[in-house]
Design a protein around this motif. Structure first.
Motif: not given
Length: 328
Positions: A119, A3, A116, A132, A130
């Motif tokens: 993000n 992140k 993931v 992602y 976003q």
């Protein structure tokens, strides 16, 4: 998962790997203990990449509950012989089979964990944006569970339907052709639902990832010792469409990084998008360093059957990420 402003996470990962390497290279620790330490650290690292879906986990628990309910009612009704219970069993069984068919026909990944990689959230022209990257991840045990569960349910529903037909036949409520027609229709429906689903599921259980066995393994994974600094000499292609690895002339897939079209974006927006692209690159670089550590240190430890299985799945998580990254 990376992140924005993930410096703390990077620092923690590097500290974990540093402590691990001290243990791995120590002569005072057994090879079995080294294997445990190696798996513990990399499970901790990969767990940050695996994101739980509460919704899918609840659906999985519901599936287990429905399966237990169907089996319990089926066994109970073998003694009670209650018509109402028969139709309840058939209804619940059909619900389970419909979900199984949906998963396979439409290739839906309903496992409650997913990978993931990153993000990032930002704004473009005052609108929310976003970046992602999500990769599906379904372990074999999940498919084995669903195949086994649906095989049991298929047996139960066939047993119940045949029981209904026999009961109606004995009571002369239906004539012969009527019974056979209903039986033929019900069997055809079940076969159409289940046969493709079972074949697809068995294929997923038995298949070896061809991509893993091809260029990725031969050029990157098996030659990790020559690819340690793979991410040190990279550059973005025009408009940040993809990433070029200069040392071996590889490139990343299109669409992983944010397309920065200077004709359509303001300078502040360009700067933000470029900064996010650099952070995405740092994400992959950090994950690659972790994977190199695993590949190097696995040769210094001794694994038993259980730990080998865990090692296999840890490698598959990393492999999924880099198979998704490289265009080879």
């Amino acid at each position: 998962m990376c992140k924005k402003n993930g410096a703390k996470t990077k620092k923690e990962t590097r500290e974990l790997l540093s402590d691990l390497n001290k243990k791995i290279n120590s002569n005072n620790i057994s090879e079995k203990q080294k294997a445990k330490d190696l798996l513990f650290v990399h499970k901790k690292i990969t767990n940050k990449l695996l994101v739980w879906s509460l919704k899918l986990f609840i659906l999985f628990l519901i599936d287990i509950f429905l399966l237990i309910t169907v089996i319990t009612l089926f066994i109970t009704n073998m003694f009670l012989d209650n018509n109402t219970l028969v139709w309840i069993i058939i209804s619940l069984s059909l619900l389970i089979l419909v979900k199984f068919t949906y998963m396979n026909w439409f290739s839906k990944n309903l496992f409650y964990k997913k990978i993931v990689v990153f993000n990032f959230k930002s704004k473009v022209d005052k609108h929310k944006f976003q970046a992602y990257r999500e990769i599906s991840f379904t372990p074999i045990w999940f498919w084995i569970f669903f195949v086994g569960a649906n095989f049991i349910v298929a047996v139960i529903i066939n047993y119940q339907i045949q029981g209904i037909l026999l009961a109606y036949g004995k009571g002369n409520k239906w004539n012969g052709p009527g019974i056979f027609t209903f039986w033929a229709i019900s069997r055809a429906m079940l076969d159409m639902m289940l046969l493709p689903s079972f074949l697809n599921a068995f294929g997923k259980i038995a298949e070896k990832d061809k991509a893993v066995e091809s260029n990725y393994v031969k050029l990157i994974k098996d030659q990790y010792f020559s690819n340690k600094s793979l991410f040190e000499d990279v550059e973005f292609e025009e408009n940040y469409l993809n990433l070029k690895f200069n040392k071996n002339n590889f490139s990343s897939r299109n669409g992983l990084f944010i397309f920065v079209n200077k004709d359509d974006l303001t300078r502040p927006d360009q700067s933000r998008m470029i900064e996010i692209n650099k952070e995405i690159l740092e994400c992959y670089k950090e994950i690659w360093e972790s994977y190199i550590d695993l590949l190097e240190n696995r040769m210094k430890a001794k694994f038993n059957k259980t730990t080998v299985h865990t090692l296999y799945w840890l490698e598959r998580i990393y492999d999924k990420i880099f198979l998704d990254l490289f265009d080879i």
